[in-house]
Scaffold this motif. Structure first.
Motif, short mmCIF file in Angstrom:
data_model
loop_
_atom_site.label_atom_id
_atom_site.label_comp_id
_atom_site.label_asym_id
_atom_site.label_seq_id
_atom_site.Cartn_x
_atom_site.Cartn_y
_atom_site.Cartn_z
N GLY A 34 0.78 -1.23 0.00
CA GLY A 34 0.00 0.00 0.00
C GLY A 34 0.81 1.27 0.00
O GLY A 34 0.26 2.36 -0.09
N GLN A 35 2.12 1.19 0.10
CA GLN A 35 2.98 2.37 0.07
C GLN A 35 3.50 2.57 -1.36
O GLN A 35 4.63 2.22 -1.68
CB GLN A 35 4.16 2.20 1.04
N LYS A 36 2.64 3.11 -2.19
CA LYS A 36 2.94 3.23 -3.62
C LYS A 36 4.09 4.18 -3.89
O LYS A 36 4.18 5.25 -3.30
CB LYS A 36 1.71 3.70 -4.40
N GLY A 37 4.96 3.77 -4.80
CA GLY A 37 6.04 4.62 -5.25
C GLY A 37 5.72 5.18 -6.62
O GLY A 37 4.68 4.87 -7.21
N SER A 38 6.60 5.98 -7.14
CA SER A 38 6.42 6.56 -8.47
C SER A 38 6.52 5.48 -9.54
O SER A 38 7.34 4.56 -9.44
CB SER A 38 7.49 7.63 -8.71
N ALA A 39 5.72 5.61 -10.58
CA ALA A 39 5.76 4.68 -11.70
C ALA A 39 6.70 5.16 -12.80
O ALA A 39 6.98 4.41 -13.74
CB ALA A 39 4.36 4.49 -12.26
N VAL A 40 7.20 6.38 -12.69
CA VAL A 40 8.01 6.96 -13.76
C VAL A 40 9.34 6.23 -13.93
O VAL A 40 9.69 5.81 -15.04
CB VAL A 40 8.25 8.47 -13.53
N LEU A 41 10.10 6.08 -12.86
CA LEU A 41 11.42 5.45 -12.97
C LEU A 41 11.33 4.02 -13.50
O LEU A 41 12.07 3.66 -14.42
CB LEU A 41 12.15 5.50 -11.63
N THR A 45 12.90 2.67 -16.97
CA THR A 45 13.82 1.54 -16.90
C THR A 45 13.47 0.48 -17.93
O THR A 45 14.34 -0.05 -18.61
CB THR A 45 13.81 0.93 -15.48
N VAL A 46 12.19 0.17 -18.05
CA VAL A 46 11.75 -0.83 -19.02
C VAL A 46 12.12 -0.40 -20.44
O VAL A 46 12.69 -1.19 -21.22
CB VAL A 46 10.23 -1.11 -18.90
N VAL A 47 11.83 0.83 -20.81
CA VAL A 47 12.15 1.32 -22.15
C VAL A 47 13.66 1.30 -22.38
O VAL A 47 14.15 0.86 -23.43
CB VAL A 47 11.58 2.74 -22.37
N ASN A 48 14.43 1.76 -21.38
CA ASN A 48 15.88 1.77 -21.48
C ASN A 48 16.43 0.36 -21.67
O ASN A 48 17.26 0.12 -22.55
CB ASN A 48 16.47 2.41 -20.22
N LEU A 76 11.65 -6.79 -13.84
CA LEU A 76 11.43 -6.14 -12.54
C LEU A 76 10.92 -4.71 -12.69
O LEU A 76 10.11 -4.25 -11.88
CB LEU A 76 12.71 -6.18 -11.70
N GLY A 77 11.36 -4.01 -13.72
CA GLY A 77 10.83 -2.67 -13.98
C GLY A 77 9.34 -2.72 -14.30
O GLY A 77 8.56 -1.91 -13.80
N ALA A 78 8.95 -3.71 -15.11
CA ALA A 78 7.53 -3.85 -15.47
C ALA A 78 6.68 -4.20 -14.25
O ALA A 78 5.60 -3.62 -14.05
CB ALA A 78 7.37 -4.90 -16.55
N VAL A 79 7.17 -5.12 -13.43
CA VAL A 79 6.42 -5.50 -12.22
C VAL A 79 6.31 -4.31 -11.27
O VAL A 79 5.24 -4.05 -10.71
CB VAL A 79 7.07 -6.73 -11.53
N THR A 80 7.39 -3.58 -11.11
CA THR A 80 7.37 -2.39 -10.23
C THR A 80 6.39 -1.36 -10.77
O THR A 80 5.60 -0.79 -10.02
CB THR A 80 8.77 -1.78 -10.10
#
Length: 86
Positions: A34-41, A45-48, A76-80
């Motif tokens: 429930g402690q959501k982080g930013s989805a931007v990074l 990461t996935v695109v990179n 892991l980037g996609a799951v995050t």
């Protein structure tokens, strides 16, 4: 510089990249609790990582250290990313 030494540096750098992507597991756990982080990074990461995988794969001589170390970044980037937005 001796090619064997350069290859070792490449694999070491790959190991460090994998370690960096594994650190997303902490954020995934936080997102799921429930402690959501930013989805931007993670999205970037996935695109990179996909770009680096394509680069390593499409070279005349495949660049396996680049390919291998970026695969965990995609997963892991996609799951995050997904756990951050849902």
């Amino acid at each position: 510089m001796e090619q064997k030494f350069v290859d070792r540096i490449g694999w070491f750098a790959s190991l460090m990249a994998i370690t960096m992507y594994v650190s997303y597991i902490d954020q995934i756990k936080l997102n799921l609790s429930g402690q959501k982080g930013s989805a931007v990074l993670p999205a970037v990461t996935v695109v990179n990582c996909i770009s680096w995988i394509m680069y390593g794969y499409l070279k005349e001589k495949k660049d396996w250290p680049i390919i291998v170390c970026n695969l965990p970044g995609v997963v892991l980037g996609a799951v995050t990313f997904l756990t951050a937005i849902f």
